[in-house]
Design an enzyme around this catalytic site. Structure first.
Site, PDB file in Angstrom:
ATOM      1  N   ARG A   4      12.060 -49.706 -10.094  1.00 55.53           N
ATOM      2  CA  ARG A   4      13.695 -49.749 -10.112  1.00 55.53           C
ATOM      3  C   ARG A   4      14.154 -48.804 -10.717  1.00 55.53           C
ATOM      4  NH1 ARG A   4      13.787 -49.124 -14.828  1.00 55.53           N
ATOM      5  NH2 ARG A   4      16.180 -48.754 -14.650  1.00 55.53           N
ATOM      6  N   GLY A   5      15.937 -49.404 -10.862  1.00 55.70           N
ATOM      7  CA  GLY A   5      16.726 -48.100 -10.594  1.00 55.70           C
ATOM      8  C   GLY A   5      17.196 -47.396  -9.689  1.00 55.70           C
ATOM      9  N   ARG A  17      16.245 -55.556  -1.905  1.00 51.28           N
ATOM     10  CA  ARG A  17      17.157 -55.557  -3.045  1.00 51.28           C
ATOM     11  C   ARG A  17      18.178 -55.193  -2.671  1.00 51.28           C
ATOM     12  NH1 ARG A  17      15.806 -53.188  -8.945  1.00 51.28           N
ATOM     13  NH2 ARG A  17      16.706 -55.482  -9.425  1.00 51.28           N
ATOM     14  N   GLN A  39      15.060 -53.751 -20.239  1.00 54.40           N
ATOM     15  CA  GLN A  39      14.987 -52.387 -19.726  1.00 54.40           C
ATOM     16  C   GLN A  39      15.005 -51.148 -20.842  1.00 54.40           C
ATOM     17  OE1 GLN A  39      15.786 -54.790 -18.136  1.00 54.40           O
ATOM     18  NE2 GLN A  39      15.903 -54.471 -15.905  1.00 54.40           N
ATOM     19  N   ASP A  80      24.236 -48.359 -10.295  1.00 55.47           N
ATOM     20  CA  ASP A  80      23.726 -49.345  -9.367  1.00 55.47           C
ATOM     21  C   ASP A  80      24.333 -49.300  -7.755  1.00 55.47           C
ATOM     22  OD1 ASP A  80      20.561 -50.350  -9.130  1.00 55.47           O
ATOM     23  OD2 ASP A  80      22.116 -50.265 -11.170  1.00 55.47           O
ATOM     24  N   ASN A 140      26.362 -51.732 -11.716  1.00 57.12           N
ATOM     25  CA  ASN A 140      24.946 -51.948 -13.360  1.00 57.12           C
ATOM     26  C   ASN A 140      24.636 -53.402 -14.146  1.00 57.12           C
ATOM     27  OD1 ASN A 140      23.450 -49.533 -14.399  1.00 57.12           O
ATOM     28  ND2 ASN A 140      24.666 -50.208 -16.210  1.00 57.12           N
ATOM     29  N   LYS A 141      23.574 -52.821 -14.577  1.00 57.51           N
ATOM     30  CA  LYS A 141      22.640 -54.119 -14.877  1.00 57.51           C
ATOM     31  C   LYS A 141      23.257 -55.519 -15.816  1.00 57.51           C
ATOM     32  CE  LYS A 141      19.755 -54.232 -15.028  1.00 57.51           C
ATOM     33  NZ  LYS A 141      18.425 -55.599 -13.391  1.00 57.51           N
TER      34      LYS A 141
END
EC number: 5.3.1.23
Length: 356
Positions: A57-58, A100, A206, A247, A257-258
């Site tokens: 991930r990332g 994704r 995370q 992202d 972003n998250k």
């Protein structure tokens, strides 16, 4: 900007994703911090599933993993003709592309290799295979180099003191070092990072599982907080800067972003705290004009209804967006591998890309 450190000066961790001799190797991030395990993948479907289920991930790490998926296809395909090989290549490309939707690095890496293949369609099949593998390795190596540059750029502009970050934009989220990870590691090496505050980052934790693990592993002074403690920590004057990954950054400076990042940006404005995002140029999507155009992935309700495999809520409806979008007006600056982009972002991002 002077590069003062090498990657091995800043972290003891191995690369999060690698490709060697027909095998993709990934640190399984779903198992951390309980278990450190490197998984092996020998097929495109396995790599695609690892991207989907967040074994890797990332945004930068996802891009490199997808590129290695194509390298894996190139070296293991039993196609005997170029036509048969290309047919399989485009199927592998589609499989990886549909994993994704939000991280632009995924599409950037896949399209970079697809464009290379299309430029060399007249070459021999062996040469096309070689070029795919070589390009995938270049994508990974360039990510490490970009992170190293961002680390030094960021360390020059962040104030000395306590830094807060969200989710994991460290070595685990990239091929090596991290985006945020490189910045805080250079600051740590310079002695300017006093404390790194880590949001736990619900629902998949995370920050708690990954950031706390990797930064403490490298000896940084860290302190973990619940997501909803961030405002109080800022109110107490214990945060000197906030830095997060991205992202996807779009042409006007809005960025995804998250989930929880937007909340931090608003809080930073209220408390007069500088707020930066850090990402390589491959994360910047100049084709989208504003954050309203960014597709936001919605993930399984089980991520919210459970924690560590244990049910923590009744069976009720859940809205689980994986990302939020932070408007550019909350940003102090964007740290890239080509330097710092300051407001006005629309003009200065355009200027940056036109100079390349």
């Amino acid at each position: 900007m002077e590069i003062r450190y090498r990657p091995e000066d800043l972290t003891k961790l191995p690369r999060s994703v690698e490709y060697r001799n027909g095998v993709v190797y990934m640190i399984n991030q779903r198992l951390l911090p309980r278990e450190f395990k490197i998984e092996k993948f020998r097929g495109v479907e396995g790599v695609a599933e690892a991207i989907k289920n967040m074994t890797v991930r990332g945004a930068p790490a996802i891009g490199a993993a997808a590129a290695f998926g194509l390298a894996l296809y190139a070296e293991t395909s039993k196609a005997e003709t170029k036509e048969e090989f290309l047919d399989g290549f485009y199927k592998a490309y589609e499989t990886l592309k549909n994993t994704r939707p939000t991280a632009v690095n995924l599409f950037w890496a896949l399209n970079r290799i697809k464009n290379l293949v299309e430029e060399h369609r007249e070459d021999s099949l062996d040469e096309i295979r070689r070029l795919i593998v070589q390009e995938a390795q270049k994508i990974a190596d360039e990510d490490v180099e970009a992170n190293l540059r961002m680390g030094h750029y960021g360390a020059e502009v962040l104030p000395e003191g306590n830094v807060l970050t969200h989710c994991n934009a460290g070595s685990l989220a990239t091929v090596h070092l991290g985006t945020v990870g490189a910045v805080v590691r250079v600051m740590h090496k310079d002695g300017t990072l006093k404390l790194l505050w880590l949001d736990e980052t619900r629902p998949v934790l995370q920050g708690a599982r990954l950031s706390a693990w990797e930064y403490s592993y490298d000896g940084l002074n860290v302190k973990l907080i619940a997501d909803n403690a961030a405002a109080f920590v800022m109110q107490q004057g214990l945060v000197d800067a906030i830095i997060v990954g991205a992202d996807r950054i779009v042409a006007n400076g809005d960025f995804a972003n998250k989930i929880g990042t937007y909340m931090l940006a608003v809080l930073a404005r209220e408390h007069g705290i500088p707020f930066f995002t850090v990402a390589p140029l491959s994360t910047i999507d100049m084709n989208l004009k504003s954050g309203k155009e960014i597709p936001i992935e919605e993930r399984s309700p089980e991520e919210v209804l459970t924690c560590g495999g244990c049910r923590i809520a009744p069976d009720v409806p859940v809205y689980n967006p994986a990302f939020d979008v932070t408007p550019h007006k909350y940003l102090t600056g964007i740290i890239t591998d080509k330097g710092i982009v300051w407001p006005p972002f629309k003009r200065n991002l355009k200027k940056l890309f036109s100079s390349l």
